[in-house]
Design a protein around this motif. Structure first.
Motif, PDB file in Angstrom:
ATOM      1  N   SER A 123      -3.430 -11.078   8.332  1.00  0.00           N
ATOM      2  CA  SER A 123      -3.307 -12.540   8.413  1.00  0.00           C
ATOM      3  C   SER A 123      -2.034 -12.963   9.138  1.00  0.00           C
ATOM      4  O   SER A 123      -1.841 -14.149   9.424  1.00  0.00           O
ATOM      5  CB  SER A 123      -3.339 -13.166   7.008  1.00  0.00           C
ATOM      6  N   GLY A 150       1.209 -12.997   8.302  1.00  0.00           N
ATOM      7  CA  GLY A 150       2.325 -13.665   7.654  1.00  0.00           C
ATOM      8  C   GLY A 150       3.366 -12.762   7.050  1.00  0.00           C
ATOM      9  O   GLY A 150       4.516 -13.164   6.877  1.00  0.00           O
ATOM     10  N   ASN A 180      -5.416 -11.696   3.235  1.00  0.00           N
ATOM     11  CA  ASN A 180      -5.241 -12.958   3.951  1.00  0.00           C
ATOM     12  C   ASN A 180      -4.292 -13.819   3.129  1.00  0.00           C
ATOM     13  O   ASN A 180      -3.594 -13.301   2.247  1.00  0.00           O
ATOM     14  CB  ASN A 180      -6.592 -13.637   4.215  1.00  0.00           C
ATOM     15  N   THR A 181      -4.242 -15.105   3.391  1.00  0.00           N
ATOM     16  CA  THR A 181      -3.278 -15.956   2.683  1.00  0.00           C
ATOM     17  C   THR A 181      -3.632 -16.143   1.212  1.00  0.00           C
ATOM     18  O   THR A 181      -2.787 -16.571   0.427  1.00  0.00           O
ATOM     19  CB  THR A 181      -3.187 -17.342   3.350  1.00  0.00           C
ATOM     20  N   THR A 182      -4.867 -15.808   0.815  1.00  0.00           N
ATOM     21  CA  THR A 182      -5.272 -15.988  -0.584  1.00  0.00           C
ATOM     22  C   THR A 182      -5.004 -14.755  -1.440  1.00  0.00           C
ATOM     23  O   THR A 182      -5.073 -14.838  -2.665  1.00  0.00           O
ATOM     24  CB  THR A 182      -6.767 -16.348  -0.684  1.00  0.00           C
ATOM     25  N   ASN A 191       3.920 -22.642   1.995  1.00  0.00           N
ATOM     26  CA  ASN A 191       4.081 -21.657   3.067  1.00  0.00           C
ATOM     27  C   ASN A 191       5.298 -20.764   2.841  1.00  0.00           C
ATOM     28  O   ASN A 191       6.338 -20.944   3.470  1.00  0.00           O
ATOM     29  CB  ASN A 191       4.169 -22.375   4.412  1.00  0.00           C
ATOM     30  N   HIS A 249       4.513 -17.191   2.328  1.00  0.00           N
ATOM     31  CA  HIS A 249       3.961 -15.839   2.476  1.00  0.00           C
ATOM     32  C   HIS A 249       4.784 -15.029   3.477  1.00  0.00           C
ATOM     33  O   HIS A 249       4.953 -15.435   4.622  1.00  0.00           O
ATOM     34  CB  HIS A 249       2.514 -15.949   2.956  1.00  0.00           C
ATOM     35  N   GLY A 288      -4.599 -21.122   6.888  1.00  0.00           N
ATOM     36  CA  GLY A 288      -5.275 -20.423   5.806  1.00  0.00           C
ATOM     37  C   GLY A 288      -5.473 -21.303   4.590  1.00  0.00           C
ATOM     38  O   GLY A 288      -5.007 -22.456   4.534  1.00  0.00           O
ATOM     39  N   ASN A 321      -1.361 -19.195   0.423  1.00  0.00           N
ATOM     40  CA  ASN A 321       0.061 -19.281   0.743  1.00  0.00           C
ATOM     41  C   ASN A 321       0.256 -18.989   2.229  1.00  0.00           C
ATOM     42  O   ASN A 321       0.086 -17.858   2.679  1.00  0.00           O
ATOM     43  CB  ASN A 321       0.859 -18.269  -0.094  1.00  0.00           C
ATOM     44  N   GLY A 322       0.629 -20.009   2.980  1.00  0.00           N
ATOM     45  CA  GLY A 322       0.736 -19.875   4.427  1.00  0.00           C
ATOM     46  C   GLY A 322       2.012 -19.187   4.873  1.00  0.00           C
ATOM     47  O   GLY A 322       2.932 -18.960   4.088  1.00  0.00           O
ATOM     48  N   PRO A 323       2.100 -18.852   6.176  1.00  0.00           N
ATOM     49  CA  PRO A 323       3.249 -18.131   6.723  1.00  0.00           C
ATOM     50  C   PRO A 323       4.417 -19.051   7.062  1.00  0.00           C
ATOM     51  O   PRO A 323       4.282 -20.278   7.092  1.00  0.00           O
ATOM     52  CB  PRO A 323       2.675 -17.510   7.998  1.00  0.00           C
TER      53      PRO A 323
END
Length: 277
Positions: free
Chosen positions: A18, A20, A48-50, A210, A212, A256, A259-261
């Motif tokens: 993902s 991040g 991924n972000t989840t 955000n 991650h 995403g 938790n985003g980057p």
């Protein structure tokens, strides 16, 4: 004809498709700070972000081959270590780093998932403490990881001060204990230096999902500044400021469903060039 070189940083870490965290976050951070990134893959999480759906191991022999290949051709100016999940992997990495005692090492001891679950076994933690802690110039645990290493609850500033002192006695040269999980208006971290002094850092907290890869980003940023020949205390200070700004510039972005980057490229630097001697 004059020739030049880039400050090179090696990331020894896991994968994040993902983009991040892990090696991907390291590549972005190192590049954004004007250094040249090389990598050694230690594990292949599917995530991924989840969250993480599954993890595929990289054979220890393959990690050793990667290390040998990079060090033979592009010896790094600094090393960042992230996900190390078996005692065998610890020993392979430590053995290679011990061949190059003058290269600074930043170790982010990834031990606990966001959910609070331990990611590595006690035998691996013991091996990390015995073999990697003495080689690392600084380790960067968060509060959950500090609680495991210090064998005590870490829930307050006083807990952080005590835990950092206890962790330093495990054989570390220095410790940056991150307080991102504190339930306070400010984000506080403590740097327990090689001379036994303690430095406190405070940053504004932002309302954001955000975060991650913030630990990966911090450790690779510190390594990047060490590669640029900053002192350890300067690298720790500048690395934290970089992460703070990367979070700030990503706080209102939606990438995403979880938790985003961070925004690693809020102020990208050109590749630094040093003249070859």
């Amino acid at each position: 004809m004059k020739y030049y070189k880039y400050p090179t940083v090696l990331s020894i870490a896991g994968f994040d498709g993902s983009g991040g965290a892990g090696i991907q976050a390291d590549l972005k951070s190192i590049s954004a700070l004007g250094c040249y990134a090389t990598t050694v893959l230690t594990a292949l999480p599917v995530q991924n972000t989840t969250g993480v759906q599954s993890i595929f191991s990289i054979p220890t022999s393959v990690v050793k081959e990667q290390l040998d290949s990079i060090f033979e051709d592009i010896p790094p100016c600094a090393v960042k270590i992230g996900m190390v999940h078996t005692p065998e992997l610890v020993e392979v990495i430590a053995a290679k780093l011990n061949e190059y005692p003058d290269i600074p090492v930043v170790f982010d001891p990834v031990m606990v998932a966001t959910s609070g679950h331990k990611l590595i076994e006690d035998a691996t933690i013991k091996s990390i403490v015995t073999s990697l802690f003495p080689r690392a110039d600084v380790i960067t645990p968060n509060m959950d990881e500090a609680a495991i290493l210090a064998d005590m609850p870490v829930e307050s500033l006083d807990d952080m001060r005590l835990a950092g002192t206890k962790i330093l006695k495990l054989g570390c040269k220095s410790v940056l204990l991150k307080g991102g999980h504190l339930k306070t208006d400010l984000l506080t971290s403590f740097f327990f230096d090689q001379d036994q002094s303690v430095h406190e850092f405070e940053f504004e907290k932002f309302e954001t999902q955000n975060m991650h890869g913030s630990g990966c980003t911090l450790s690779s940023a510190i390594a990047s500044y060490l590669a640029q020949k900053h002192s350890l205390s300067q690298a720790v200070t500048k690395g934290q400021d970089y992460v703070h700004q990367a979070i700030h510039h990503a706080k209102d972005v939606k990438i995403g469903q979880g938790n985003g980057p961070l925004n690693h490229f809020f102020n990208p630097q050109k590749l630094i060039k040093y003249e070859l001697e």
